[in-house]
Write an enzyme that holds these catalytic residues in place. Sequence first.
Site, PDB file in Angstrom:
ATOM      1  N   SER A 229      -3.699 -10.643   1.627  1.00  0.00           N
ATOM      2  CA  SER A 229      -2.545  -9.994   0.999  1.00  0.00           C
ATOM      3  C   SER A 229      -1.296 -10.849   0.975  1.00  0.00           C
ATOM      4  O   SER A 229      -0.382 -10.585   0.187  1.00  0.00           O
ATOM      5  CB  SER A 229      -2.226  -8.674   1.727  1.00  0.00           C
ATOM      6  OG  SER A 229      -3.314  -7.788   1.645  1.00  0.00           O
TER       7      SER A 229
ATOM      8  N   GLU B  42       8.960   4.402  11.307  1.00  0.00           N
ATOM      9  CA  GLU B  42       7.945   4.284  12.345  1.00  0.00           C
ATOM     10  C   GLU B  42       8.126   2.939  13.064  1.00  0.00           C
ATOM     11  O   GLU B  42       8.643   1.984  12.485  1.00  0.00           O
ATOM     12  CB  GLU B  42       6.526   4.343  11.748  1.00  0.00           C
ATOM     13  CG  GLU B  42       6.065   5.723  11.339  1.00  0.00           C
ATOM     14  CD  GLU B  42       5.781   6.635  12.524  1.00  0.00           C
ATOM     15  OE1 GLU B  42       5.396   6.132  13.594  1.00  0.00           O
ATOM     16  OE2 GLU B  42       5.946   7.863  12.369  1.00  0.00           O
TER      17      GLU B  42
ATOM     18  N   HIS C  78      -9.919  -0.914   5.238  1.00  0.00           N
ATOM     19  CA  HIS C  78     -10.278  -1.815   6.339  1.00  0.00           C
ATOM     20  C   HIS C  78     -10.912  -1.048   7.502  1.00  0.00           C
ATOM     21  O   HIS C  78     -11.795  -1.573   8.186  1.00  0.00           O
ATOM     22  CB  HIS C  78      -9.043  -2.564   6.848  1.00  0.00           C
ATOM     23  CG  HIS C  78      -8.672  -3.753   6.023  1.00  0.00           C
ATOM     24  ND1 HIS C  78      -9.569  -4.737   5.674  1.00  0.00           N
ATOM     25  CD2 HIS C  78      -7.481  -4.139   5.495  1.00  0.00           C
ATOM     26  CE1 HIS C  78      -8.963  -5.674   4.961  1.00  0.00           C
ATOM     27  NE2 HIS C  78      -7.697  -5.331   4.828  1.00  0.00           N
TER      28      HIS C  78
END
Length: 484
Positions: A70, A251, A301
Amino acid sequence: MISPFLVLAIGTCLTNSLVPGMGVSTVTAARILKGQLHHNPGEETRLEMDKFPFVALSKTYNTNAQVPDSAGTATAYLCGVKANEGTVGVSAATERSRCNTTQGNEVTSILRWAKDAGKSVGIVTTTRVNHATPSAAYAHSADRDWYSDNEMPPEALSQGCKDIAYQLMHNIRDIDVIMGGGRKYMYPKNKTDVEYEIDEKARGTRLDGLDLVDTWKSFKPRHKHSHFIWNRTELLTLDPHNVDYLLGLFEPGDMQYELNRNNVTDPSLSEMVVVAIQILRKNPKGFFLLVEGGRIDHGHHEGKAKQALHEAVEMDRAIGQAGSLTSSEDTLTVVTADHSHVFTFGGYTPRGNSIFGLAPMLSDTDKKPFTAILYGNGPGYKVVGGERENVSMVDYAHNNYQAQSAVPLRHETHGGEDVAVFSKGPMAHLLHGVHEQNYIPHVMAYAACIGANLDHCASASSAGSLAAGPLLLALALFPLSVLF
């Protein structure tokens, strides 16, 4: 791995939504799921991107990898240059994890080009804001995993390389909107998290003692309205008209999966996109917004197809929200993926079969049922008593069910096939056919008249008439926003 917008009656905006890991099989499965969530068979449903008039294919390989990662792909579709696996914002002259190959090989992104042109810019992601995809928009790093200095080797630190969180706050100091996860990488080592006070894994990671949230605040002009927020309630109570800069870190790491999301503390992707556009569109020169539905990739994944596909449906909802705030007459919208996954579904299932259901026959080899969804490799490989696990004995509809795979791996891998590029709006026809992935940002820049190639803008302006084509003239004469 995926949208901008302009508020002028005449002009051009570019919208590009990045959907990591969303290969064609994921697109089709998400379409079916979307329909089934509305109590329809599913196959006939249309995703928002299905409504786009132009479709192309993007070749995703990295300079040193047939099946990409990525980071290299993000560098391609944001910076216009293919790169090595694991590197962000640098050319292929930079080798992964080798800090001393970075200097002089940095490449800039379309977010930088837009900001240099006077546009507002933003990043919205469901991953960490310093993860591979968003980091290629602002960072130059020999290793995508250098989230904070805590994750960097001593050699890289001694050679002067900076971690990605540090670069987020320093490289382009006036990014107008930043939203996603990644709180812990902004705070000193062991600083208690504001939300998860007893969770040691949520604590700050920085070895240099910096508080990068304070750094972010200090860089903002006093006469501007800057807001740092960490929960959904704060986001939804903002008045976008009174916000100039927004940093939302919801988060410590990546944001929660949509199916697991806490509706009090964590906003959805679509909610973040709406607020981002409402803030950015105040700029009369337009804006660029990078939107990433990054947890589709993570679900795959982990072999958790249900998590991945619900993430894809939420991404579709975000694309729809962005579309409702823009017009195809002045907005070029591009939706694409960074790479695919070894995810598939088949088995001659009948119309309306649950996308998470069983194929209508048993295997003619081991005489056991199998789900329509399977992976080529990954953690779903299971042998019970020397044989393939009987899926009828497990809850294969569970949110975290790991679909069976052919080869055992702790993490499922990316796929190497081309991915789709959906586009609509001015200059969308330039994304038609099969292209190298690094072609994408050059099309957006060409349409927006930003970046290095501005010859067509100057020639259109000097024409003094619509003889060269009204669309090109409009691009030259009116501001442009980019939505990604």
